[in-house]
Write an enzyme that holds these catalytic residues in place. Structure first.
Site, PDB file in Angstrom:
ATOM      1  N   GLU A   1      23.388  19.578 -62.269  1.00  0.00           N
ATOM      2  CA  GLU A   1      23.641  17.830 -61.719  1.00  0.00           C
ATOM      3  C   GLU A   1      22.597  17.052 -62.267  1.00  0.00           C
ATOM      4  O   GLU A   1      22.241  16.233 -61.978  1.00  0.00           O
ATOM      5  CB  GLU A   1      23.376  18.117 -60.633  1.00  0.00           C
ATOM      6  CG  GLU A   1      24.736  18.998 -59.691  1.00  0.00           C
ATOM      7  CD  GLU A   1      24.360  19.352 -58.383  1.00  0.00           C
ATOM      8  OE1 GLU A   1      23.951  19.554 -58.185  1.00  0.00           O
ATOM      9  OE2 GLU A   1      26.558  19.703 -57.882  1.00  0.00           O
TER      10      GLU A   1
ATOM     11  N   ASP B   1      30.199  25.994 -54.005  1.00  0.00           N
ATOM     12  CA  ASP B   1      29.161  25.015 -53.234  1.00  0.00           C
ATOM     13  C   ASP B   1      29.452  24.679 -51.687  1.00  0.00           C
ATOM     14  O   ASP B   1      30.012  23.738 -50.959  1.00  0.00           O
ATOM     15  CB  ASP B   1      29.056  23.436 -53.941  1.00  0.00           C
ATOM     16  CG  ASP B   1      28.321  23.006 -53.242  1.00  0.00           C
ATOM     17  OD1 ASP B   1      27.154  23.324 -53.094  1.00  0.00           O
ATOM     18  OD2 ASP B   1      28.280  21.528 -53.022  1.00  0.00           O
TER      19      ASP B   1
ATOM     20  N   GLU C   1      26.302  20.999 -44.870  1.00  0.00           N
ATOM     21  CA  GLU C   1      26.978  19.947 -45.706  1.00  0.00           C
ATOM     22  C   GLU C   1      28.286  19.812 -45.020  1.00  0.00           C
ATOM     23  O   GLU C   1      28.896  18.316 -45.693  1.00  0.00           O
ATOM     24  CB  GLU C   1      26.295  20.388 -46.941  1.00  0.00           C
ATOM     25  CG  GLU C   1      26.923  19.511 -47.537  1.00  0.00           C
ATOM     26  CD  GLU C   1      26.000  19.105 -49.193  1.00  0.00           C
ATOM     27  OE1 GLU C   1      25.313  20.682 -49.628  1.00  0.00           O
ATOM     28  OE2 GLU C   1      26.155  18.451 -49.910  1.00  0.00           O
TER      29      GLU C   1
END
Ligand SMILES: *[C@@H]1O[C@H](CO)[C@@H](O)[C@H](O)[C@H]1NC(C)=O
Ligand SMILES: *[C@@H]1O[C@H](CO)[C@@H](O)[C@H](O)[C@H]1NC(C)=O
Ligand SMILES: *[C@@H]1O[C@H](CO)[C@@H](O)[C@H](O)[C@H]1NC(C)=O
Ligand SMILES: *[C@@H]1O[C@H](CO)[C@@H](O)[C@H](O)[C@H]1NC(C)=O
Ligand SMILES: *[C@@H]1O[C@H](CO)[C@@H](O)[C@H](O)[C@H]1NC(C)=O
Ligand SMILES: *[C@@H]1O[C@H](CO)[C@@H](O)[C@H](O)[C@H]1NC(C)=O
Ligand SMILES: *[C@@H]1O[C@H](CO)[C@@H](O)[C@H](O)[C@H]1NC(C)=O
Ligand SMILES: *[C@@H]1O[C@H](CO)[C@@H](O)[C@H](O)[C@H]1NC(C)=O
Ligand SMILES: *[C@@H]1O[C@H](CO)[C@@H](O)[C@H](O)[C@H]1NC(C)=O
Ligand SMILES: *[C@@H]1O[C@H](CO)[C@@H](O)[C@H](O)[C@H]1NC(C)=O
Ligand SMILES: *[C@@H]1O[C@H](CO)[C@@H](O)[C@H](O)[C@H]1NC(C)=O
Length: 864
Positions: free
Chosen positions: A297, A377, A405
């Site tokens: 990323e 993820d 998250e």
């Protein structure tokens, strides 16, 4: 009056609690229970120094017994005559003349707890073990469990760490509970009180290491001032047996050190890291090691210099090796630029194995590859990462996320251990042999590894509740227990936590157990089911609904939803080949639709919406049904929790109720958005005619508007009826009104609206000219989820006014005052008769302008 107060005080129910002590409250047991407790009147702590965990253990024992039993017990460091509680390492215990013959072999951090005789023995293999044993003993006392115990216990794995994603400026990536307790303004905090309080919580769940800064690391952590600060943090945590480590930025030699390169094989770079590492160990002599996110990323890494990931990891491994440190190297490496959805074979899920498989054997023995539980993820459901099967010469650790998250950001109750257990219990069948991820692979047994284990991302912040939500703390608690023993039962863990956190009342235990155990299935139901992932805004906050954000970009969290079909074809025969990354028995299972577990159907296969499931429902009908069922479950949470009024102290009762009511409303937002989106894309009607039809709603765009204009929103599906209204400008008061053409009766009134930050619009609801109540768009100050500037699935919410008597022809009016960027956006008014509430779902949202406890008392006790 005085007498009434006194009675409440002795019941222990009036004292407000803010959650700071988590499960370590040491609340006084009810009188009857205490009588059974026979506790010796002295503690012998065979401590080495005054800052050793053994010393701390003695102090903690004294504090706990005082709190739980109201009994003062002395602490000494030498043997006493008569019964005592002896705590010490096995060496100290032997030296003090203790009988060690009966103690089974203890491994690192393990302990022996014996409460059988007059003298209670808590003996650790090392000092951490002593502290863990003391916390276990206090946990039993705190739960009023006076069963005699004789046991030895050892950890399943040596690495039991947490990862903070705290930025140097004091913000926290995916932080939902206030600012960092470690950093502010690019330096480490001077006041380490919260740091040591956190270490205490971690020690009680046997966590032995922490990475204090974000994996997206700022090299400024390596400044002299910050190295000194890390020394202070380590000093604050060391007495609790928690070793500190840091995340590194691979490019630091260049961006921070002023070198011309950060190439991992460059002599100057090697020397630079060696020097930095030596300086760090001067400040933190027992530093646990480094965590590295490289070539992921946008982060720099060895690939930038055409070096392998192993060469990159070994650079740091060499530097920490002389000091006894280790390197956790993240496997979260993938190409987020060149993946192209037009290519049926492209698949981000393949990345970790593609990058790491051929490097097995190239890593130094103090490198541990840290692997997220699933290949994408932290989604609501994923297949387990197949990389665990490929790292046979290399130590591995699993990365879990206590931080919610993608799972409701601590504003939704989601008890995570059932999700984690489904990964930990998975048998990968490497070479046809039992290879259960938790007990065989992460324990190190299957491939003969010493250094293996667990890391969990945790986002504790300055908020007194630590995580923003009292109930979210069960996830942190359970993480520690599962890292110690992945076979531990998730319900037992939850109930232990509940007794310690809220008390042992049966209603409390039953209620929190039921809600928590329903919470992950419900969340999966109303967010994304059948393995399609959490259908959220993946390029933004990862919070509210936005399924279209998942496709047509190189992030690779694709659903491949089109007009007729959905899902990722990850088969070998026709798809991305991901299924073939598993050992053969598992690969074969995932290769065909018939043998793939249905909850992972769309993870592995691309099927028509009309594909029929084992229940007889089609995929699309299951989407609709699951979303309605999930929202219905969430709607039951506030009423379940309301049973605890008077049993839980008012502050925690109220704060929890507020979040559960908010969740119930946001679950309806999710349900409506996802159902509307797939209804739109597939053109297939809901067999039960709920989707797209809202007989009890009056759309704001159909009302009389005064100072309002009609707009669309992005994404379109987060508006009921596809449109909303906003004030014409953001300073002038405005209103909407509508005539109620419903038979006279009592109704719940729910208003769908959007609460943005950068503004606090105010609202007042009128029936004819009588005000029913008012509210302000200030959730941004109260909830902590990732904020957006938009009118979207994150800001969409509801407010409910209960039991309002109306006559046919009454006029309902909402008067608003926009504020800042918040143009008092309104979606609909739902007029919900008792029993027929918003398509079968109990009308929920949250109640403003009312004391929630009073409200539920009224409702529960007076049957309003
Ligand atoms: C405590 O003991 C009294 C008398 O034996 C009994 O009436 C009461 O129910 C007990 N309370 C609890 C919580 O067990
Ligand atoms: C152990 O702790 C006691 C205080 O409880 C202290 O007086 C003693 O010096 C400590 N022992 C050692 C060896 O540091
Ligand atoms: C009390 O603790 C023991 C030992 O951990 C355990 O086996 C038992 O189930 C506990 N009893 C209750 C009622 O929780
Ligand atoms: C902290 O460091 C960042 C660079 O990483 C910089 O942009 C920011 O201005 C700094 N903040 C303070 C308060 O020094
Ligand atoms: C340090 O922080 C704690 C709690 O966070 C606070 O109670 C205490 O007053 C602070 N100490 C100083 C010196 O500011
Ligand atoms: C890495 O390799 C590629 C192709 O082999 C080459 O074009 C590039 O210049 C190399 N980069 C470095 C930093 O050596
Ligand atoms: C993706 O692949 C298609 C078909 O090969 C091509 O037309 C398109 O330009 C590619 N997109 C990107 C962003 O590379
Ligand atoms: C096989 O893959 C193609 C794309 O290459 C896809 O269009 C087709 O639907 C797949 N077939 C099956 C049976 O899944
Ligand atoms: C989830 O949805 C399924 C399908 O509608 C339903 O059978 C199940 O009860 C739901 N579970 C929860 C907890 O909402
Ligand atoms: C905790 O955070 C919530 C919002 O996330 C806020 O409403 C509350 O005031 C905070 N409490 C404390 C003590 O900081
Ligand atoms: C009013 O709203 C607009 C956008 O809708 C925004 O650009 C502007 O800054 C807002 N005004 C104030 C005072 O916040």
């Amino acid at each position: 009056m005085m007498r009434g107060l006194w009675i409440l005080a002795t019941l222990g129910l009036v004292a407000a609690e803010d959650g700071l002590n988590g499960w370590l409250r040491y609340a006084r047991l009810p009188g009857n229970n205490t009588k059974q407790a026979i506790v010796p009147s002295s503690i012998v702590a065979l401590n080495s120094t005054e800052t050793s965990p053994v010393y701390v253990a003695g102090q903690e024992l004294q504090k706990g017994i005082k709190g739980i039993l109201g009994k003062t017990v002395d602490v000494t460091s030498e043997s006493v005559d008569g019964p005592s509680i002896v705590v010490g390492t096995i060496d100290a215990f032997t030296a003090a003349g203790g009988d060690t013959d009966v103690i089974p072999e203890l491994e690192e951090d393990g302990f022996w707890l014996n409460t059988e005789g007059d003298t209670i023995e808590i003996v650790g293999q090392n000092e951490c073990g002593v502290l863990y044993g003391v916390f276990e003993y206090l946990s039993l006392l705190g739960q009023g469990n006076f069963t005699k115990v004789t046991k030895a216990t050892n950890p399943s794995a040596s690495i039991r760490w947490v990862n903070q994603w705290d930025n140097m400026d004091g913000t926290i990536e995916r932080g939902f509970a206030g600012l960092s307790i470690f950093f502010e303004k690019n330096v480490t905090v001077a006041n380490t009180t919260r740091v040591s309080e956190y270490a205490r919580l971690l020690a009680s769940i046997r966590v032995n290491g922490i990475i204090v800064n974000n994996v997206n690391a700022n090299p400024i952590i390596l400044s002299d001032e910050n190295m000194a600060g890390l020394g202070r943090i380590a000093d604050a945590m060391r007495p609790w047996g928690v070793r500190v480590g840091i995340s590194l930025n691979f490019a630091s030699p260049q961006t921070f050190g002023g070198l011309s390169t950060f190439g991992p094989l460059d002599e100057s770079v090697i020397a630079w890291w060696g020097d930095i590492t030596n300086k760090l160990y001067e400040k933190v002599p027992d530093m646990a090691g480094y965590l590295v996110k490289a070539n992921s990323e946008g982060q720099p890494g060895p690939l930038t210099y055409n070096r392998t990931l192993a060469e990159g990891a070994n650079l740091f491994a060499n530097a920490v090796k002389p000091h006894g440190g280790i390197v956790m190297f993240r496997a979260f490496v993938y190409d987020s630029v060149n993946l192209n959805e037009s290519n049926w074979k492209d698949d981000r899920a393949n990345a970790a194995v593609d990058f790491f498989r051929d490097l097995d054997g190239d890593f130094d023995d103090n490198v541990v590859v840290q692997v997220k539980y699933g290949p994408i993820d932290f989604q609501v459901r994923e297949a387990p990462s197949p990389l665990f099967a490929h790292l046979q010469q290399t130590a591995s650790a699993i990365e879990l996320q206590v931080t919610q998250e993608y799972l409701g950001q601590q504003c939704h109750l989601v008890y995570l251990p059932p999700l984690w257990k489904q990964i930990l219990n998975f048998d990968l069948r490497v070479d046809g042999e039992k290879s259960v991820i938790g007990t065989d692979i992460l324990s190190g047994k299957r491939f003969g590894k010493e250094l293996t284990g667990y890391a969990a991302v945790v986002n504790v912040g300055h908020n007194a509740t630590w995580l923003g939500s009292h109930l979210a703390m069960s996830n942190l608690y359970a993480y520690g227990w599962l890292a110690w023993d992945p076979t531990d039962n998730e319900v037992t863990i939850l109930q232990d936590w509940t007794r310690l956190t809220f008390g042992s009342d049966k209603t409390i235990i039953d209620t929190i157990t039921k809600m928590s155990m329903e919470s992950w299935p419900a969340y999966e139901n109303y967010t994304g089911n059948l393995g399609i992932q959490t259908l959220t805004d993946i390029t933004g906050p990862h919070y509210g609904p936005n399924p279209q954000s998942m496709d047509n970009n190189p992030w690779g969290q694709w659903t491949r939803a089109d007009a007729t079909s959905i899902g990722m074809d990850r088969t070998v025969w026709n798809g991305t080949g991901f299924a073939g990354q598993y050992p053969s028995e598992i690969a074969a299972q995932f290769e065909t639709i018939e043998t793939t577990p249905e909850e992972l159907l769309l993870w592995f296969h691309h099927v028509p919406y009309t594909h029929v499931l084992s229940t007889g429902a089609t995929v699309i009908q299951h989407f609709y049904d699951a979303h309605y069922a999930g929202a219905e479950t969430a709607a039951s949470f506030p009423t379940q929790w309301a049973k605890l009024v008077g049993l839980v102290d008012p502050q925690r009762f109220d704060e929890t109720l507020f979040r559960l009511m908010y969740q119930a409303g946001h679950a309806i937002v999710w349900r409506d958005a996802i159902s509307q989106f797939y209804h739109n894309i597939s053109s297939i009607a809901d067999e039960r005619a709920r989707v797209g039809s809202h007989p009890w709603r009056i759309e704001a765009e159909d009302m009389q508007l005064n100072g309002y204009r009609i707009t669309v929103v992005t994404p379109f599906e987060v508006a009921s009826g596809l449109r909303i209204v906003q004030t014409v400008d953001n300073t002038t008061a405005a209103s909407v009104s509508t005539t109620l053409n419903y038979p006279a009766g009592t109704y719940d009134l729910a208003v769908g609206y959007y609460d943005l930050y950068e503004g606090k619009a105010s609202y007042e609801l009128f029936l004819n000219d009588e005000s029913l109540g008012s509210w302000v768009g200030d959730l941004e100050d109260r909830l902590g989820y990732t904020l957006t500037r938009g009118i979207d699935g994150h800001s969409a919410t509801r407010v409910t006014f209960r039991r309002v008597a109306i006559e046919e022809g009454d006029v309902m009016r909402i008067e608003t005052v926009p504020n800042g960027r918040e143009t008092a956006p309104l979606d609909y008014l739902a007029v919900l008769p008792p029993g027929v509430v918003d398509q079968g779902v109990l009308g929920a949202g949250y109640v403003r302008g009312l004391n929630t406890i009073q409200y539920f008392k009224d409702r529960v006790y007076y049957g309003l």
